[in-house]
Design an enzyme around this catalytic site. Structure first.
Site, PDB file in Angstrom:
ATOM      1  N   ARG A  27       0.778  -1.170  -0.197  1.00 20.50           N
ATOM      2  CA  ARG A  27      -0.075  -0.219  -0.004  1.00 20.50           C
ATOM      3  C   ARG A  27       0.986   1.225  -0.095  1.00 20.50           C
ATOM      4  O   ARG A  27       1.896   1.349   0.477  1.00 20.50           O
ATOM      5  CB  ARG A  27      -0.839   0.011   1.175  1.00 20.50           C
ATOM      6  N   HIS A  38      -0.857  -0.062 -10.319  1.00 24.98           N
ATOM      7  CA  HIS A  38      -1.778  -1.092  -9.503  1.00 24.98           C
ATOM      8  C   HIS A  38      -2.160  -2.325 -10.280  1.00 24.98           C
ATOM      9  O   HIS A  38      -2.970  -2.628 -10.298  1.00 24.98           O
ATOM     10  CB  HIS A  38      -2.860  -0.364  -8.629  1.00 24.98           C
ATOM     11  N   GLU A  92      -3.534   7.599  -4.343  1.00 23.80           N
ATOM     12  CA  GLU A  92      -3.835   6.477  -5.634  1.00 23.80           C
ATOM     13  C   GLU A  92      -5.050   7.086  -6.255  1.00 23.80           C
ATOM     14  O   GLU A  92      -6.041   6.889  -5.414  1.00 23.80           O
ATOM     15  CB  GLU A  92      -3.535   5.207  -5.224  1.00 23.80           C
TER      16      GLU A  92
END
Length: 335
Positions: free
Chosen positions: A246, A293, A274
């Site tokens: 993360r 991602h 993000e």
């Protein structure tokens, strides 16, 4: 075979046919009665409520609505939640466990492509593939045949931060290679590290002694900015930081400062925030390699998540123990 229980999809509708393509859907329907044309994104929808009242198994995925007391009151027969994705923290509530509903997650299946991506990045970073690609693009020539010092994967030291599912799978994938992995995880003792086949180090020592550091810890209140300015300063000049966990585990301002100084490189599949702002310096720094991602299940890989749920449904129907049951007590330190 026992009578198939009523089930209901609860996820983003456009994802369902990718996670449950025809062959996987057929396997799931061997064990549960489920309508693939009814995918619940809003549990208050009248058509959904009618089926929900009879539902014993909720097949969830990305976009599942929150399972609070009101939602569960509408599903009095619900006994299992089978999640065709990773973390369940975003939609479960304590009420789920209070009512004795079992929860299963395909997090172990989702760990596989993340570990594969990480292995690929470790091997590419060890060869400095990204740097040499940029050099070749700019100069259009290279001293072919010369031995390039400072690169290579023979004996490269790889520090793994976090013995999560992904971290453990990565340790397995690293075994065939002539790399030297080590592990930092406050919840792992020396005996468990020995079983995993890696030396256990404190985080500071791991950072000081690794050529490549890869982060696989969960995001919790304690792990926010787990790697900040002090920790980055411990890393050797020329080392590489990989993050597929993360974004909030890294202090991005401190990381940008190190990257601008040219002391470190980074491979980031996750960022904070993000997505990144369009003016983020990370897009333009030559020693930052950013992907959107992608490490987790994508494309044909999401069908693996659906198959994991179908297999769990088979275990549920036969009265067996779920292989990937979620432990509520472990949620605080899970991804």
């Amino acid at each position: 075979m026992p009578e198939r229980p009523q089930a209901l999809f609860a996820m983003t509708a456009q994802n369902m046919p990718h996670v449950f393509p025809p062959d996987v859907l057929a396997e799931l329907r061997e064990y549960v009665e489920i309508d693939p044309t009814l995918v619940a994104h809003d549990l208050a929808d009248p058509r959904v409520r009618e089926t929900l009242a009879r539902t014993e198994v909720l097949v969830t995925g990305w976009g599942c609505p929150r399972l609070d007391a009101a939602a569960l009151d509408a599903a009095p027969k619900l006994r299992a939640v089978l999640h065709a994705a990773g973390s369940v923290k975003g939609f479960t509530t304590p009420e789920v466990w209070r009512r004795g509903i079992v929860v299963s997650s395909a997090a172990a299946a989702n760990a596989l492509p993340v570990a594969e991506y990480t292995l690929a990045m470790i091997l590419l970073a060890g060869k400095d593939v990204f740097g040499f690609r940029d050099q070749l693009r700019t100069r259009r020539t290279f001293p072919y045949g010369d031995i390039v010092p400072g690169v290579g994967n023979y004996g490269r030291r790889v520090g793994i931060v976090g013995a999560s599912r992904i971290g453990r799978r990565l340790i397995e994938l690293l075994r065939p290679h002539d790399l030297r992995p080590s592990l930092a995880d406050p919840y792992v003792d020396a005996a468990e590290a020995a079983r995993l086949g890696v030396p256990l180090l404190g985080l500071d020592e791991l950072l000081r002694t690794s050529d490549i550091v890869t982060v696989h810890a969960p995001q919790t209140a304690e792990t926010r900015h787990l790697i900040g300015a002090r920790e980055l300063a411990l890393m050797p000049t020329g080392s590489v930081l990989v993050n597929t966990a993360r974004g909030a585990l890294l202090d991005h301002d401190a990381l940008v400062a190190e990257l601008r100084a040219g002391r470190l490189s980074a491979v980031l599949d996750v960022t904070d925030p993000e997505p990144l702002p369009v003016d983020s310096p990370l897009f333009d720094l030559p020693n930052a390699f950013i992907t959107p991602h992608l490490a987790g299940s994508q494309g044909n890989e999401v069908a693996r998540l659906g198959r994991t749920v179908a297999e769990e449904a088979g275990r549920l129907l036969s009265g067996g123990e779920l292989r990937y049951a979620v432990d509520e007590a472990a949620l605080d330190r899970a991804a």
